[in-house]
Write a protein that holds these residues in place. Structure first.
Motif, PDB file in Angstrom:
ATOM      1  N   GLN A 163       1.025  -1.275   0.169  1.00 38.23           N
ATOM      2  CA  GLN A 163       0.012  -0.074   0.099  1.00 38.23           C
ATOM      3  C   GLN A 163       1.054   1.134  -0.110  1.00 38.23           C
ATOM      4  O   GLN A 163       2.023   1.148   0.704  1.00 38.23           O
ATOM      5  N   TYR A 164       0.475   2.212  -0.458  1.00 36.32           N
ATOM      6  CA  TYR A 164       1.229   3.374  -0.855  1.00 36.32           C
ATOM      7  C   TYR A 164       1.064   4.671   0.276  1.00 36.32           C
ATOM      8  O   TYR A 164      -0.467   4.968   0.215  1.00 36.32           O
ATOM      9  N   TYR A 165       1.895   5.073   0.950  1.00 41.08           N
ATOM     10  CA  TYR A 165       1.567   6.026   2.149  1.00 41.08           C
ATOM     11  C   TYR A 165       2.620   7.213   2.046  1.00 41.08           C
ATOM     12  O   TYR A 165       3.736   7.053   1.280  1.00 41.08           O
ATOM     13  N   VAL A 166       2.135   8.234   2.347  1.00 37.70           N
ATOM     14  CA  VAL A 166       3.083   9.542   2.018  1.00 37.70           C
ATOM     15  C   VAL A 166       3.237  10.126   3.399  1.00 37.70           C
ATOM     16  O   VAL A 166       2.479   9.890   4.385  1.00 37.70           O
ATOM     17  N   ALA A 167       4.785  10.485   3.626  1.00 37.09           N
ATOM     18  CA  ALA A 167       5.136  11.147   4.967  1.00 37.09           C
ATOM     19  C   ALA A 167       4.472  12.162   5.222  1.00 37.09           C
ATOM     20  O   ALA A 167       4.550  13.287   4.337  1.00 37.09           O
ATOM     21  N   LEU A 168       3.528  12.533   6.470  1.00 38.73           N
ATOM     22  CA  LEU A 168       3.202  14.029   6.891  1.00 38.73           C
ATOM     23  C   LEU A 168       4.054  14.802   7.353  1.00 38.73           C
ATOM     24  O   LEU A 168       4.076  16.231   7.236  1.00 38.73           O
ATOM     25  N   TYR A 169       5.140  14.267   7.983  1.00 35.93           N
ATOM     26  CA  TYR A 169       6.326  15.064   8.657  1.00 35.93           C
ATOM     27  C   TYR A 169       7.443  14.542   8.734  1.00 35.93           C
ATOM     28  O   TYR A 169       7.564  13.338   8.219  1.00 35.93           O
ATOM     29  N   ASP A 170       8.533  15.089   8.904  1.00 33.53           N
ATOM     30  CA  ASP A 170      10.080  14.552   8.971  1.00 33.53           C
ATOM     31  C   ASP A 170      10.037  13.663   9.991  1.00 33.53           C
ATOM     32  O   ASP A 170       9.396  14.031  11.348  1.00 33.53           O
ATOM     33  N   VAL A 202       7.339   9.097  -0.109  1.00 34.27           N
ATOM     34  CA  VAL A 202       6.440   8.203  -0.693  1.00 34.27           C
ATOM     35  C   VAL A 202       7.120   6.617  -0.042  1.00 34.27           C
ATOM     36  O   VAL A 202       8.230   6.550  -0.100  1.00 34.27           O
ATOM     37  N   ILE A 203       6.234   5.870   0.822  1.00 38.76           N
ATOM     38  CA  ILE A 203       6.435   4.818   1.422  1.00 38.76           C
ATOM     39  C   ILE A 203       5.817   3.651   1.260  1.00 38.76           C
ATOM     40  O   ILE A 203       4.331   3.917   0.979  1.00 38.76           O
ATOM     41  N   LYS A 204       6.171   2.491   0.962  1.00 37.33           N
ATOM     42  CA  LYS A 204       5.401   1.418   0.361  1.00 37.33           C
ATOM     43  C   LYS A 204       5.073   0.854   1.776  1.00 37.33           C
ATOM     44  O   LYS A 204       6.151   0.487   2.716  1.00 37.33           O
ATOM     45  N   ASP A 236       5.366  -2.053   8.723  1.00 35.86           N
ATOM     46  CA  ASP A 236       6.670  -2.449   8.135  1.00 35.86           C
ATOM     47  C   ASP A 236       6.690  -1.686   7.000  1.00 35.86           C
ATOM     48  O   ASP A 236       5.852  -1.732   6.117  1.00 35.86           O
ATOM     49  N   GLY A 237       7.591  -0.854   6.318  1.00 31.12           N
ATOM     50  CA  GLY A 237       7.689  -0.136   5.083  1.00 31.12           C
ATOM     51  C   GLY A 237       8.894  -0.228   4.311  1.00 31.12           C
ATOM     52  O   GLY A 237       9.711  -0.981   4.890  1.00 31.12           O
ATOM     53  N   GLU A 238       8.870   0.361   3.459  1.00 32.73           N
ATOM     54  CA  GLU A 238      10.020   0.437   2.272  1.00 32.73           C
ATOM     55  C   GLU A 238       9.996   1.786   1.319  1.00 32.73           C
ATOM     56  O   GLU A 238       8.887   2.301   1.131  1.00 32.73           O
ATOM     57  N   HIS A 239      11.417   2.380   1.522  1.00 32.29           N
ATOM     58  CA  HIS A 239      11.236   3.613   0.808  1.00 32.29           C
ATOM     59  C   HIS A 239      10.906   3.472  -0.965  1.00 32.29           C
ATOM     60  O   HIS A 239      11.589   2.279  -1.428  1.00 32.29           O
ATOM     61  N   ALA A 240       9.856   4.297  -1.188  1.00 32.48           N
ATOM     62  CA  ALA A 240       9.545   4.052  -2.690  1.00 32.48           C
ATOM     63  C   ALA A 240      10.319   5.007  -3.691  1.00 32.48           C
ATOM     64  O   ALA A 240      10.106   4.762  -4.792  1.00 32.48           O
ATOM     65  N   GLN A 241      11.238   5.669  -3.239  1.00 33.91           N
ATOM     66  CA  GLN A 241      11.605   6.750  -4.039  1.00 33.91           C
ATOM     67  C   GLN A 241      12.951   7.198  -3.360  1.00 33.91           C
ATOM     68  O   GLN A 241      13.191   7.237  -2.233  1.00 33.91           O
ATOM     69  N   GLY A 242      13.784   8.152  -4.227  1.00 42.37           N
ATOM     70  CA  GLY A 242      14.774   8.865  -3.672  1.00 42.37           C
ATOM     71  C   GLY A 242      15.996   7.922  -3.675  1.00 42.37           C
ATOM     72  O   GLY A 242      15.843   6.738  -4.007  1.00 42.37           O
ATOM     73  N   PRO A 243      16.957   8.626  -3.005  1.00 43.57           N
ATOM     74  CA  PRO A 243      18.437   8.029  -2.848  1.00 43.57           C
ATOM     75  C   PRO A 243      18.316   6.707  -2.148  1.00 43.57           C
ATOM     76  O   PRO A 243      18.981   6.023  -1.904  1.00 43.57           O
ATOM     77  N   HIS A 244      17.449   6.557  -1.343  1.00 44.97           N
ATOM     78  CA  HIS A 244      17.128   5.354  -0.225  1.00 44.97           C
ATOM     79  C   HIS A 244      16.000   4.317  -0.463  1.00 44.97           C
ATOM     80  O   HIS A 244      15.835   3.552   0.086  1.00 44.97           O
ATOM     81  N   ALA A 245      15.740   4.449  -1.901  1.00 35.90           N
ATOM     82  CA  ALA A 245      14.695   3.751  -2.510  1.00 35.90           C
ATOM     83  C   ALA A 245      15.000   2.207  -2.196  1.00 35.90           C
ATOM     84  O   ALA A 245      16.144   1.635  -2.752  1.00 35.90           O
TER      85      ALA A 245
END
Length: 445
Positions: free
Chosen positions: A110-117, A140-142, A154-163
């Motif tokens: 499922q795709y989630y977005v971070a609301l805050y740092d 964006v986080i899976k 339990d998540g996974e970075h979906a984008q960026g340098p830490h994908a």
């Protein structure tokens, strides 16, 4: 006669007295001998008793030592058995957890977005901070599976340098994306299997070939490959931050990659005629005065792996090049395209232009004390690859921006060719319009 009798009586008495004295003396000597014998006997008895007691004490000591050794051995064996049992249980638990995690990560994401740092090292309530993901607002986080009892996914970075990096995510810091937003995200990142574009750290800052996020803007002097163009990126390349072709060359020649460094070619070099090696096709042709970027340690054959201004990668002989010197030979300070003030021997470089308020992230790690071309670098900001920053002032004549680090709130100058557009942020935000609140403002600074 009377006199004779008297003398006889006197002699007799004298003899008897002498005998009596001798007898007395003999009795005294006998008494002393008996006393001495008794004393020796007592001393011998005492010595025998002491010897017996010493033997008994030694035996007791030996017995105690044997008992202590037996107890210590038993304790050590018990401890070893307990540790072995604990290790076996921990291994079994870890394997079971790994199996569970594999099952979890095999679920449809499922795709989630971070609301805050979110930086676990600053705000997490947990002990295992390395198991958590660092979040930046808008990334964006899976998410796989359900939220646990502690409120973590339990998540996974979906984008960026830490994908592709996995870890737990606090549920109150993320929000599920709408289906339309998910579709748009997947379409812009090459489909459902995409993990997002990553910077090609084998390319040269200020002259190498980099990978920009979202807008095709390249690091200074290089070629850009925009995120979302559908180009496949392997997990190995994501994890290593090195393009597959460069990684293959590094492995082939047994050398380790290093941050790009500008070198000047001292002499012409044609591999077909000048190379001492059996595979000249793996080497770059060099022209005197040409600027190239060294991207590996020196190999045992005295060759570097390098990239030229056309993006070609190959080996170069170390005795045909030297570190580029002077203002225009330092990485990160080249003149912008169209500026006639540069050295003719140094290729023009192109630094991306960002508006004030733009969210950017580190294309490469930057430590001013090691990489800055300036003599005074106290005003410069250090950052790691992927760190998020906000542009506070327009680029200066040295191609540096004043920026604020989103996570730490620190401000400083950053080289334009070491940053790229943050693909989860808003381009061109107005810092005075209330869309971005810096840490300094939050703290009333």
């Amino acid at each position: 006669e009377a006199k004779a009798q008297a003398e006889a009586v006197s002699r007799k008495a004298s003899n008897e007295a002498a005998i009596a004295r001798e007898r007395k003396k003999a009795r005294k000597a006998q008494q002393e001998a008996e006393k001495a014998a008794k004393l020796r006997a007592a001393e011998d008895a005492a010595k025998r008793q002491a010897a017996v007691e010493a033997a008994e004490a030694a035996a007791a000591t030996r017995k105690q030592a044997a008992e202590d050794a037996a107890r210590a051995k038993a304790a050590a064996e018990a401890k070893a058995a307990a540790e072995a049992k604990a290790a076996a249980e921990a291994k079994a638990a870890a394997e079971a957890e790994a199996d569970v995690l594999e099952e979890v990560y095999a679920l449809p994401p499922q795709y989630y977005v971070a609301l805050y740092d979110y930086d676990p090292y600053e705000v997490s309530p947990n002990d295992d901070l390395d198991d958590e993901l660092v979040l930046t607002e808008g990334c964006v986080i899976k998410i796989f599976g359900e939220c646990d009892a502690d409120g973590f996914f339990d998540g996974e970075h979906a984008q960026g340098p830490h994908a592709g990096k996995r870890g737990v995510v606090p549920s109150n810091y993320v929000e599920q994306m709408a289906e339309a937003d998910v579709a748009a995200f997947l379409a812009s990142h090459g489909g459902a299997g995409a993990t997002g574009a990553v910077p090609d750290s084998s390319g040269a800052p200020a002259g190498g070939e980099g990978t920009a996020a979202g807008d095709g803007t390249a690091p200074a002097g290089g070629k850009g490959t925009a995120a979302g163009d559908g180009t496949a990126t392997t997990t190995a390349a994501v994890d290593a931050g090195v393009a597959p072709d460069v990684a293959a060359m590094l492995d082939l020649h047994g050398v380790r990659g290093v941050p790009p460094a500008p070198y000047m070619v001292m002499y012409d070099y044609n591999p077909e005629t000048d190379s001492p090696n059996d595979a000249p096709e793996e080497e770059l042709r060099l022209t005197e005065g040409q600027l190239i970027y060294i991207i590996s340690e020196l190999g045992e054959d005295e060759f570097f792996l390098a990239r030229n201004q056309d993006g070609e990668v190959g080996m170069v002989p170390s005795n045909f090049v030297e570190p580029a010197g002077g203002e225009n030979g330092e990485a990160g300070t080249g003149e912008s395209v169209g500026d006639d003030g540069g050295d003719d021997d140094v290729a023009d470089v192109d630094v991306p232009v960002f508006a004030v308020g733009t969210h950017v992230c580190g294309l490469y790690s930057y430590q001013p004390e090691d990489l800055s071309p300036n003599d005074e670098h106290d005003e410069e900001l250090s950052f790691e690859e992927g760190d998020r920053m906000v542009i506070l002032e327009d680029m200066d004549e040295d191609c540096f921006y004043m920026a604020e680090h989103v996570r730490t709130g620190k401000r400083g100058l950053v080289p334009g060719n070491y940053i790229e557009l943050f693909d989860g942020g808003a381009h061109g935000l107005d810092t005075d319009a209330g869309q971005y609140t810096s840490l300094h403002r939050k703290l009333g600074a």
